[in-house]
Design a protein around this motif. Structure first.
Motif, short mmCIF file in Angstrom:
data_model
loop_
_atom_site.label_atom_id
_atom_site.label_comp_id
_atom_site.label_asym_id
_atom_site.label_seq_id
_atom_site.Cartn_x
_atom_site.Cartn_y
_atom_site.Cartn_z
N VAL A 1 0.84 -1.21 0.00
CA VAL A 1 0.00 0.00 0.00
C VAL A 1 0.87 1.25 0.00
N TYR A 2 1.90 1.25 0.85
CA TYR A 2 2.84 2.38 0.85
C TYR A 2 3.50 2.54 -0.52
N ALA A 3 3.91 1.43 -1.11
CA ALA A 3 4.55 1.50 -2.42
C ALA A 3 3.58 2.04 -3.47
N ALA A 4 2.33 1.59 -3.42
CA ALA A 4 1.33 2.06 -4.38
C ALA A 4 1.05 3.54 -4.20
N LEU A 5 0.98 4.00 -2.95
CA LEU A 5 0.75 5.42 -2.70
C LEU A 5 1.92 6.26 -3.22
N GLY A 6 3.14 5.77 -3.01
CA GLY A 6 4.30 6.49 -3.53
C GLY A 6 4.30 6.54 -5.04
N LEU A 7 3.97 5.43 -5.68
CA LEU A 7 3.93 5.39 -7.15
C LEU A 7 2.83 6.29 -7.69
N LEU A 8 1.66 6.26 -7.04
CA LEU A 8 0.54 7.09 -7.49
C LEU A 8 0.86 8.58 -7.36
N SER A 9 1.41 8.97 -6.23
CA SER A 9 1.75 10.38 -6.03
C SER A 9 2.83 10.83 -7.00
N ASP A 10 3.81 9.97 -7.26
CA ASP A 10 4.86 10.33 -8.21
C ASP A 10 4.28 10.46 -9.62
N THR A 11 3.35 9.59 -9.97
CA THR A 11 2.72 9.67 -11.29
C THR A 11 1.93 10.96 -11.45
N LEU A 12 1.20 11.35 -10.40
CA LEU A 12 0.43 12.59 -10.47
C LEU A 12 1.35 13.81 -10.62
N ILE A 13 2.48 13.78 -9.91
CA ILE A 13 3.43 14.88 -10.04
C ILE A 13 4.03 14.91 -11.44
N ARG A 14 4.31 13.75 -12.02
CA ARG A 14 4.82 13.69 -13.38
C ARG A 14 3.82 14.29 -14.38
N ILE A 15 2.55 13.96 -14.20
CA ILE A 15 1.52 14.49 -15.09
C ILE A 15 1.43 16.01 -14.96
N ALA A 16 1.43 16.49 -13.72
CA ALA A 16 1.38 17.94 -13.50
C ALA A 16 2.62 18.62 -14.07
N GLU A 17 3.76 17.99 -13.92
CA GLU A 17 5.00 18.56 -14.46
C GLU A 17 4.96 18.61 -15.98
N ARG A 18 4.47 17.53 -16.60
CA ARG A 18 4.42 17.49 -18.06
C ARG A 18 3.47 18.55 -18.61
N ARG A 19 2.38 18.80 -17.93
CA ARG A 19 1.43 19.80 -18.42
C ARG A 19 1.91 21.22 -18.11
N THR A 20 2.51 21.41 -16.94
CA THR A 20 2.98 22.74 -16.59
C THR A 20 4.20 23.15 -17.42
N LEU A 21 5.08 22.19 -17.68
CA LEU A 21 6.30 22.48 -18.44
C LEU A 21 6.18 21.97 -19.87
N ALA A 22 5.02 22.23 -20.48
CA ALA A 22 4.81 21.77 -21.84
C ALA A 22 5.77 22.43 -22.83
N TRP A 23 6.32 23.58 -22.46
CA TRP A 23 7.23 24.30 -23.32
C TRP A 23 8.61 23.67 -23.36
N ARG A 24 8.91 22.81 -22.40
CA ARG A 24 10.25 22.22 -22.32
C ARG A 24 10.30 20.89 -23.05
N ARG A 25 11.33 20.69 -23.83
CA ARG A 25 11.52 19.44 -24.55
C ARG A 25 12.85 18.84 -24.14
N GLY A 26 12.79 17.80 -23.31
CA GLY A 26 14.00 17.15 -22.85
C GLY A 26 14.36 15.96 -23.70
N LEU A 27 15.45 15.31 -23.32
CA LEU A 27 15.91 14.14 -24.04
C LEU A 27 14.95 12.99 -23.84
N GLN A 28 14.57 12.34 -24.92
CA GLN A 28 13.66 11.20 -24.88
C GLN A 28 14.44 9.91 -25.03
N ALA A 29 14.02 8.90 -24.27
CA ALA A 29 14.67 7.60 -24.38
C ALA A 29 14.37 6.96 -25.74
N THR A 30 15.34 6.26 -26.29
CA THR A 30 15.16 5.62 -27.59
C THR A 30 15.14 4.11 -27.44
#
Length: 273
Positions: free
Chosen positions: A244-273
């Motif tokens: 449960v702790y692991a799932a909560l950590g993963l869920l919160s990190d995913t939500l932060i990633r989504i917010a970061e991707r939408r807030t920093l839509a102007w930034r284009r970083g290196l993409q994995a190939t």
């Protein structure tokens, strides 16, 4: 003037990237599923003793039982409340102090040295002292979460502001932007990537601190559920609490990633190939 048509390769490249991005996200589930299968197989064949490491299917049954009985929602709500309160206190204080230290020379001289010294102290090792200061009630748990989330957010916010190119600030001043506008249009966008990184690290530290805090004189919470199960050798409940702790950590990190991707839509970083 007539418009020049794009080459076919350029027209098809973007749609192709959009088409392939979705399926590739599912590739991240392969390794966790493989680990679950290996775990289940090892537990069923006796390689892993059931009394020490129960099978995932047994842990899932235990989780379903706790959910249907209402225990899971009660403990989970209390854990989320403590984590949110501690993260709000520690995060707000960290961002305010980091901005003051990074933007003002007097703030840098007054704030940063004590914080640099305090970060060398393991905050989980301060539990005996915190018990003396705030007692063993809810204040202890919230204080641990606040301490755990403070330092990652402070240092990343401080570094994010200090790493902004001074020439950008001078160019904004030349364009006639006042101090507030420079903060809004130059400093804040430049520091946001580091701030989001600090927030992700702070959330991880918050959950780690909560695990320890809920094992000290708690009556509710996932940590209390695990400690109570340990007394009765209910390994499946303990493992479920960890998941449960692991799932909560993963869920919160995913939500932060989504917010970061939408807030920093102007930034284009290196993409994995």
């Amino acid at each position: 003037m007539t418009a020049v048509a794009d080459p076919p390769a350029l027209r098809s490249r973007a749609p192709l990237r959009r088409r392939t991005r979705g399926p590739r996200r599912w590739y991240r589930l392969i390794s966790p599923l493989v680990l679950l299968v290996l775990w289940e197989t090892a537990a069923r064949t006796g390689v892993l003793p059931e009394e020490k490491v129960p099978a995932p299917s047994l842990v899932a049954q235990t989780g379903w039982r706790l959910a249907t009985e209402g225990q899971l929602s009660e403990h989970l709500l209390d854990s989320l409340t403590r984590a949110a309160a501690g993260l709000l206190i520690g995060g707000t204080l960290a961002v305010a102090l980091a901005a003051t230290a990074a933007l003002l020379r007097i703030g840098d001289n007054a704030i940063d040295p004590p914080v640099q010294m305090a970060r060398m102290l393991p905050h989980l090792g301060l539990v005996p002292l915190l018990i003396i200061w705030v007692g063993i009630g809810e204040e202890l748990k919230i204080s641990l979460v606040a301490l755990g989330s403070f330092f990652p957010l402070y240092f990343n916010t401080y570094a994010g502001i200090r790493d902004i190119d001074q020439r950008l600030v001078e160019a904004a001043k030349t364009c006639g932007l006042n101090q507030w506008e420079r903060l809004r249009h130059v400093v804040l966008p430049g520091a946001l990537p580091s701030l989001f990184l600090g927030l992700r690290l702070a959330i991880g530290a918050a959950w780690l601190s909560l695990v320890v805090g809920e094992q000290v004189n708690a009556q509710t919470g996932i940590g209390f559920l695990m400690m109570e199960a340990r007394e009765f050798a209910q390994t499946d409940v303990v493992v479920f609490g960890l998941l449960v702790y692991a799932a909560l950590g993963l869920l919160s990190d995913t939500l932060i990633r989504i917010a970061e991707r939408r807030t920093l839509a102007w930034r284009r970083g290196l993409q994995a190939t």
